[in-house]
Design a protein around this motif. Structure first.
Motif, mmCIF file in Angstrom:
data_model
loop_
_atom_site.group_PDB
_atom_site.id
_atom_site.type_symbol
_atom_site.label_atom_id
_atom_site.label_comp_id
_atom_site.label_asym_id
_atom_site.label_seq_id
_atom_site.Cartn_x
_atom_site.Cartn_y
_atom_site.Cartn_z
ATOM 1 N N LEU A 66 24.504 -6.940 39.886
ATOM 2 C CA LEU A 66 25.589 -5.958 39.893
ATOM 3 C C LEU A 66 26.147 -5.676 38.503
ATOM 4 N N LEU A 67 25.632 -6.375 37.486
ATOM 5 C CA LEU A 67 26.222 -6.296 36.147
ATOM 6 C C LEU A 67 26.303 -4.869 35.629
ATOM 7 N N PHE A 68 25.220 -4.091 35.761
ATOM 8 C CA PHE A 68 25.192 -2.771 35.146
ATOM 9 C C PHE A 68 25.395 -1.634 36.148
ATOM 10 N N LEU A 84 28.951 -12.187 29.990
ATOM 11 C CA LEU A 84 27.533 -12.133 30.351
ATOM 12 C C LEU A 84 26.809 -11.087 29.512
ATOM 13 N N THR A 85 27.436 -9.939 29.281
ATOM 14 C CA THR A 85 26.841 -8.892 28.450
ATOM 15 C C THR A 85 26.615 -9.397 27.028
ATOM 16 N N ARG A 86 27.588 -10.100 26.492
ATOM 17 C CA ARG A 86 27.445 -10.671 25.142
ATOM 18 C C ARG A 86 26.313 -11.684 25.102
ATOM 19 N N SER A 104 33.126 -8.865 39.394
ATOM 20 C CA SER A 104 33.262 -8.772 37.940
ATOM 21 C C SER A 104 32.790 -10.035 37.239
ATOM 22 N N THR A 105 32.109 -10.918 37.994
ATOM 23 C CA THR A 105 31.650 -12.180 37.426
ATOM 24 C C THR A 105 30.259 -12.545 37.952
ATOM 25 N N PRO A 144 30.638 -2.041 40.743
ATOM 26 C CA PRO A 144 30.075 -3.274 41.317
ATOM 27 C C PRO A 144 30.896 -3.821 42.478
ATOM 28 N N LEU A 145 30.312 -3.747 43.675
ATOM 29 C CA LEU A 145 30.922 -4.302 44.881
ATOM 30 C C LEU A 145 29.906 -5.229 45.528
ATOM 31 N N TYR A 146 30.370 -6.367 46.014
ATOM 32 C CA TYR A 146 29.451 -7.285 46.685
ATOM 33 C C TYR A 146 28.865 -6.615 47.919
#
Length: 222
Positions: free
Chosen positions: A87-89, A115-117, A50-51, A93-95
């Motif tokens: 993985l953002l979109f 990050l989206t902003r 998530s980051t 999202p899994l590593y």
């Protein structure tokens, strides 16, 4: 949290941006700064992501394991690199890899919401992000190409060809130690040293420490 903006400017995502622009764009109060010792597990394959992880100091390597438990080093991250961006979109999202430190390391984690902003508000950052994803695809393509060859010389030539492209010159400094190169191309470390010596003997390259000069670039197109 006090992070010199000069450290972030070295990251590919913040190229062509001033320290003031970065300071206005990144909300450090919502970020997390983690400091790791050598040989520390940072993320495990299939962990939720998530980051965006921005490497500020040290070296880390991403690995994947086959069914027999053998580790394959996909890439090595240094100051100026980041991970998690592709993985953002993705919907879940899994590593897709395991990430461990090679040296004591410091990583800044930027939440995906922020990050989206940042992508929406800053065109330069948005462009850098897309360019980073393109390079990421090329790295994976290069890894597949390396593993499609069984002999050490072919794998090593593909690796060196990629480094030559990155440097935009037949003369460049090796970014990886021989142990790291061995992990990247999936051969024994002595095989790397031996084959570099053989390639120098055959007039393909000259090697002085970490300095390399490719003498016959056309031979490195595989």
């Amino acid at each position: 949290m006090n992070i010199p903006m000069s450290q972030l400017r070295k990251n590919a995502l913040f190229q062509q941006m001033t320290e003031e622009e970065i300071r206005e764009l990144v909300d450090l109060s919502s970020c997390t700064l983690e400091v790791y010792e050598k040989d520390t597990l940072v993320v495990q394959e299939n962990d939720p992501c998530s980051t965006l992880g921005v490497v500020l100091e040290g070296k880390l390597h991403i690995q994947q394991y086959d069914r027999s438990g053998d580790a394959l080093t996909i890439n090595v991250f240094r100051h100026g690199d980041c991970f998690g961006a592709p993985l953002l979109f993705t919907p879940h999202p899994l590593y897709p890899f395991t990430l461990l430190t090679l040296t004591p390391s410091t990583v800044l984690f930027i939440p995906f919401e922020q990050l989206t902003r940042m992508l929406r508000e800053n065109p330069t950052f948005n462009h850098n992000y897309l360019a980073f994803l393109s390079r990421h695809i090329l790295v994976l393509k290069n890894k597949i190409k390396i593993l499609s060859h069984n002999d050490v010389r072919s794998r090593l030539m593909i690796y060196l060809s990629r480094e030559m492209d990155l440097a935009e010159s037949p003369r460049f400094t090796l970014r990886h130690k021989k142990t790291e190169i061995a992990e990247i191309i999936k051969v024994a470390r002595p095989s790397v040293s031996r084959e570099l010596t053989n390639m120098e003997r055959d007039g393909l390259l000259e090697l002085r420490g970490q300095q390399v000069e490719i003498l016959l670039p056309e031979e490195f197109i595989l």
